[in-house]
Design a protein around this motif. Structure first.
Motif, PDB file in Angstrom:
ATOM      1  N   HIS A 264      11.223 -16.623 -55.378  1.00  0.00           N
ATOM      2  CA  HIS A 264      12.319 -15.850 -55.970  1.00  0.00           C
ATOM      3  C   HIS A 264      13.602 -16.030 -55.153  1.00  0.00           C
ATOM      4  O   HIS A 264      14.688 -16.179 -55.731  1.00  0.00           O
ATOM      5  CB  HIS A 264      11.942 -14.366 -56.058  1.00  0.00           C
ATOM      6  N   ALA A 265      13.478 -16.017 -53.826  1.00  0.00           N
ATOM      7  CA  ALA A 265      14.651 -16.201 -52.957  1.00  0.00           C
ATOM      8  C   ALA A 265      15.313 -17.542 -53.229  1.00  0.00           C
ATOM      9  O   ALA A 265      16.549 -17.628 -53.349  1.00  0.00           O
ATOM     10  CB  ALA A 265      14.236 -16.101 -51.486  1.00  0.00           C
ATOM     11  N   GLU A 266      14.514 -18.589 -53.331  1.00  0.00           N
ATOM     12  CA  GLU A 266      15.059 -19.926 -53.572  1.00  0.00           C
ATOM     13  C   GLU A 266      15.693 -20.009 -54.964  1.00  0.00           C
ATOM     14  O   GLU A 266      16.774 -20.586 -55.129  1.00  0.00           O
ATOM     15  CB  GLU A 266      13.969 -20.976 -53.376  1.00  0.00           C
TER      16      GLU A 266
ATOM     17  N   MET B   9      15.766 -21.577 -39.270  1.00  0.00           N
ATOM     18  CA  MET B   9      15.232 -22.621 -40.131  1.00  0.00           C
ATOM     19  C   MET B   9      16.060 -22.688 -41.399  1.00  0.00           C
ATOM     20  O   MET B   9      16.737 -21.720 -41.763  1.00  0.00           O
ATOM     21  CB  MET B   9      13.761 -22.311 -40.455  1.00  0.00           C
ATOM     22  N   ALA B  10      16.010 -23.836 -42.068  1.00  0.00           N
ATOM     23  CA  ALA B  10      16.742 -24.015 -43.307  1.00  0.00           C
ATOM     24  C   ALA B  10      15.958 -24.923 -44.248  1.00  0.00           C
ATOM     25  O   ALA B  10      15.137 -25.719 -43.818  1.00  0.00           O
ATOM     26  CB  ALA B  10      18.118 -24.599 -43.035  1.00  0.00           C
ATOM     27  N   LYS B  11      16.268 -24.790 -45.534  1.00  0.00           N
ATOM     28  CA  LYS B  11      15.641 -25.631 -46.544  1.00  0.00           C
ATOM     29  C   LYS B  11      16.714 -26.042 -47.557  1.00  0.00           C
ATOM     30  O   LYS B  11      17.442 -25.187 -48.080  1.00  0.00           O
ATOM     31  CB  LYS B  11      14.529 -24.851 -47.277  1.00  0.00           C
ATOM     32  N   SER B  12      16.779 -27.321 -47.832  1.00  0.00           N
ATOM     33  CA  SER B  12      17.686 -27.833 -48.844  1.00  0.00           C
ATOM     34  C   SER B  12      17.104 -27.519 -50.216  1.00  0.00           C
ATOM     35  O   SER B  12      15.910 -27.704 -50.442  1.00  0.00           O
ATOM     36  CB  SER B  12      17.863 -29.342 -48.686  1.00  0.00           C
ATOM     37  N   LEU B  13      17.950 -27.064 -51.126  1.00  0.00           N
ATOM     38  CA  LEU B  13      17.505 -26.718 -52.478  1.00  0.00           C
ATOM     39  C   LEU B  13      17.896 -27.776 -53.496  1.00  0.00           C
ATOM     40  O   LEU B  13      17.771 -27.567 -54.689  1.00  0.00           O
ATOM     41  CB  LEU B  13      18.075 -25.362 -52.880  1.00  0.00           C
ATOM     42  N   THR B  14      18.364 -28.940 -53.005  1.00  0.00           N
ATOM     43  CA  THR B  14      18.802 -29.996 -53.929  1.00  0.00           C
ATOM     44  C   THR B  14      17.674 -30.978 -54.187  1.00  0.00           C
ATOM     45  O   THR B  14      16.753 -31.091 -53.424  1.00  0.00           O
ATOM     46  CB  THR B  14      20.022 -30.751 -53.370  1.00  0.00           C
TER      47      THR B  14
END
Length: 150
Positions: A96-98, A145-150
């Motif tokens: 849901h956050a993403e 931490m990070a995550k790319s959503l592309t």
């Protein structure tokens, strides 16, 4: 099992505070102080529309706090009641956050956790988050931490 996240209201405040206390109090002895989520002002976060909850049998069992920033959506807190762990609520809240970050136009989602919460770090790594750095913030040793959503 699928759960429908909803935006929290002030009527949820006590339940949210209780859930956060139950979820984070076990870390106090390991960290040597209260983790950040135990210090947050949930009334203000609810008023700002930043808190999402998940109910199971009409009882709040999971919460998510998202903070829009200039360059990324900050996943500030995700917590599941100890009694509801293993139901998939955490996974549902992370998804849901993403989704929310994408809808709001972000291509990056960030989070942080305490360096001693190694199970969280391992979990976030498994679902695509990469460690960006470590730093002490507000007296807490955090892993960012990070995550790319592309």
């Amino acid at each position: 099992m699928s759960f429908k996240p909803r935006v929290a209201s002030q009527n949820d405040l006590a339940a949210i505070q209780d859930l956060v206390k139950d979820a984070y109090t076990p870390y106090v002895s390991a960290i040597g102080r209260k983790p950040g989520p135990l210090l947050d002002d949930y009334e203000a976060l609810i008023n700002a529309g930043r808190v999402t909850v998940v109910d199971v049998d009409r009882v709040i069992r999971g919460i998510l706090v998202l903070i829009p920033e200039n360059d990324a959506m900050l996943l500030d807190n995700v917590a599941v009641a100890p009694s509801a762990q293993g139901l998939g609520l955490g996974r549902e809240l992370m998804a849901h956050a993403e989704q929310r970050a994408r809808i709001d136009g972000y291509s990056l989602i960030r989070l942080y956790t305490h360096e001693l919460m190694t199970m969280n770090i391992e979990y976030y790594s498994r679902i695509g988050y990469a460690e960006t750095h470590r730093a002490e913030q507000n007296g807490l040793k955090r892993v960012f931490m990070a995550k790319s959503l592309t």
